[in-house]
Design a protein around this motif. Structure first.
Motif, short mmCIF file in Angstrom:
data_model
loop_
_atom_site.label_atom_id
_atom_site.label_comp_id
_atom_site.label_asym_id
_atom_site.label_seq_id
_atom_site.Cartn_x
_atom_site.Cartn_y
_atom_site.Cartn_z
N VAL A 141 0.84 -1.21 0.00
CA VAL A 141 0.00 0.00 0.00
C VAL A 141 0.87 1.25 0.00
O VAL A 141 0.58 2.23 -0.70
N TYR A 142 1.94 1.25 0.76
CA TYR A 142 2.85 2.41 0.77
C TYR A 142 3.50 2.60 -0.60
O TYR A 142 3.68 3.73 -1.07
N VAL A 143 3.86 1.49 -1.25
CA VAL A 143 4.44 1.58 -2.59
C VAL A 143 3.41 2.14 -3.56
O VAL A 143 3.71 3.01 -4.39
N LEU A 144 2.15 1.66 -3.46
CA LEU A 144 1.09 2.14 -4.35
C LEU A 144 0.87 3.63 -4.19
O LEU A 144 0.64 4.35 -5.16
N ALA A 145 0.96 4.11 -2.94
CA ALA A 145 0.69 5.53 -2.67
C ALA A 145 1.83 6.44 -3.09
O ALA A 145 1.63 7.65 -3.27
N VAL A 198 -0.23 -3.65 -4.58
CA VAL A 198 0.35 -2.80 -5.62
C VAL A 198 -0.46 -2.84 -6.91
O VAL A 198 -0.72 -1.82 -7.54
N ALA A 199 -0.88 -4.04 -7.32
CA ALA A 199 -1.51 -4.19 -8.63
C ALA A 199 -2.89 -4.83 -8.59
O ALA A 199 -3.52 -4.99 -9.62
N ASN A 200 -3.38 -5.19 -7.39
CA ASN A 200 -4.65 -5.90 -7.24
C ASN A 200 -4.67 -7.20 -8.03
O ASN A 200 -5.71 -7.65 -8.50
N LEU A 201 -3.51 -7.81 -8.18
CA LEU A 201 -3.38 -9.08 -8.87
C LEU A 201 -2.73 -10.08 -7.92
O LEU A 201 -1.58 -9.89 -7.52
N GLY A 202 -3.46 -11.13 -7.56
CA GLY A 202 -2.92 -12.04 -6.57
C GLY A 202 -3.09 -13.50 -6.89
O GLY A 202 -3.63 -14.26 -6.09
N PRO A 203 -2.60 -13.96 -8.05
CA PRO A 203 -2.78 -15.38 -8.41
C PRO A 203 -1.68 -16.29 -7.88
O PRO A 203 -1.76 -17.50 -8.06
N LEU A 204 -0.62 -15.74 -7.28
CA LEU A 204 0.50 -16.59 -6.87
C LEU A 204 0.11 -17.57 -5.77
O LEU A 204 0.45 -18.76 -5.83
N LEU A 205 -0.59 -17.10 -4.76
CA LEU A 205 -0.99 -17.99 -3.68
C LEU A 205 -2.00 -19.04 -4.14
O LEU A 205 -1.87 -20.22 -3.79
N PRO A 206 -3.02 -18.68 -4.93
CA PRO A 206 -3.90 -19.72 -5.46
C PRO A 206 -3.14 -20.80 -6.23
O PRO A 206 -3.43 -22.00 -6.10
N ALA A 207 -2.16 -20.38 -7.02
CA ALA A 207 -1.38 -21.35 -7.79
C ALA A 207 -0.57 -22.24 -6.85
O ALA A 207 -0.52 -23.47 -7.02
N TYR A 208 0.07 -21.65 -5.85
CA TYR A 208 0.90 -22.43 -4.93
C TYR A 208 0.06 -23.40 -4.09
O TYR A 208 0.39 -24.59 -3.96
#
Length: 311
Positions: A141-145, A198-208
């Motif tokens: 979130v800090y990076v996004l801001a 940062v990107a609202n993209l979170g497929p890494l955990l579902p894949a793992y």
């Protein structure tokens, strides 16, 4: 099979008995309904807070996208942000899209924590995963801001998704029990929280998680518990420690969450009656491939352009 009327009656009965499952599902739905009503900007202000050029028909299209993405999330346990974020970001400011689209996933994941009856036992067992996902979200979130990451983050996510899908297809959806390693799980949790923020993209955990968990309810419940913690932290941080989450953006996120609920209920029903284990594996992998290719299609030219510009 019980009728919808009987299921609704049973839900109300369990709600009156204050059962955990029904209470959490009702809380998720009522929270966003209350936000939509309380923060409504008036008919003239529905699209004014987005940006010029967003007409009511285009706004209605975005609502349809949200319903479809909700159905996908209900059926396979993930995919909402992965579907909505690229489409919304092509219509409105990408940072605004990431902020607004934090609200519907929060509602969905709280709902699915209740629906799958996932509780504190999961948090006790996977506390490293949950804690590091929270840390990654706070940093993200800090990076996004403060920083513009450009297309490189989603591009890397797309590459990893396609690599994972190729592995699953080549191994015929093998279940790797050893993948459930505390250190690896923590690393993926950290990356998941960061990429979601940062990107609202979170497929890494579902894949793992999919490499060692084939029980649909545990898989979806575990994902939802982690996502609930991450999205709750994101919303609180954006609201109180940055200027990202304005009243209008909060209203828009709640409104999208309300219409998303329709798709979520449809997808949940499909998962319970029409998707066996093998079809579920194929559905998850197909989703990851489609999302990965779409991310590369959108970000590849920009990344290649930056690389060539550096020579």
């Amino acid at each position: 099979m019980s009728s919808p009327t009987r299921r609704a009656s049973a839900f109300v009965g369990h709600l009156r008995e204050r059962r955990y499952r029904e209470l959490l599902m009702a809380f998720a739905a009522l929270a966003v309904i209350a936000g939509t009503v309380a923060l409504f900007p008036g008919m003239e202000g529905v699209t004014k807070g987005i940006q010029s050029g967003v007409t009511l028909p285009l706004f209605a299209f975005l609502l349809v996208v949200a319903v479809f993405a909700g159905a996908v999330k209900g059926a396979v346990g993930f995919g909402y942000a992965l579907i909505t974020t690229p489409i919304f970001a092509s219509v409105i400011d990408p940072t605004m899209a990431v902020v607004v689209l934090a609200i519907p996933p929060w509602m969905i994941n709280v709902f699915q924590v209740g629906e799958t009856n996932t509780g504190l036992d999961y948090v006790r067992r996977e506390w490293q995963l949950v804690a590091l996902a929270l840390v990654g979200s706070v940093v993200g979130v800090y990076v996004l801001a403060s920083v513009s990451t450009g297309p490189i983050v989603p591009f890397l996510i797309g590459i990893m998704l396609l690599g994972y899908a190729i592995y699953q297809l080549a191994s015929s959806f093998v279940v790797v029990e050893g993948a459930h390693h505390p250190v690896l799980l923590g690393v993926f949790g950290l990356l998941e929280g960061f990429f979601l923020a940062v990107a609202n993209l979170g497929p890494l955990l579902p894949a793992y998680l999919h490499t060692f968990e084939r029980d649909r309810e545990r898989y979806i419940g575990g994902l939802s518990m982690v996502f609930t913690v991450v999205f709750t932290a994101r919303i609180v941080q954006m609201a109180f420690f940055t200027d990202l989450l304005t009243a209008y953006r909060l209203w828009l996120g709640c409104a999208l969450a309300v219409v998303t609920l329709v798709g979520l209920l449809v997808g949940t029903a499909l998962r319970r009656v029409g998707i066996d284990e093998r079809r579920f594996d194929w559905a998850v992998t197909a989703m990851l491939v489609a999302i990965g290719l779409n991310i590369l299609r959108k970000t590849g030219p920009a990344v290649v352009g930056r690389l060539l510009g550096g020579f």
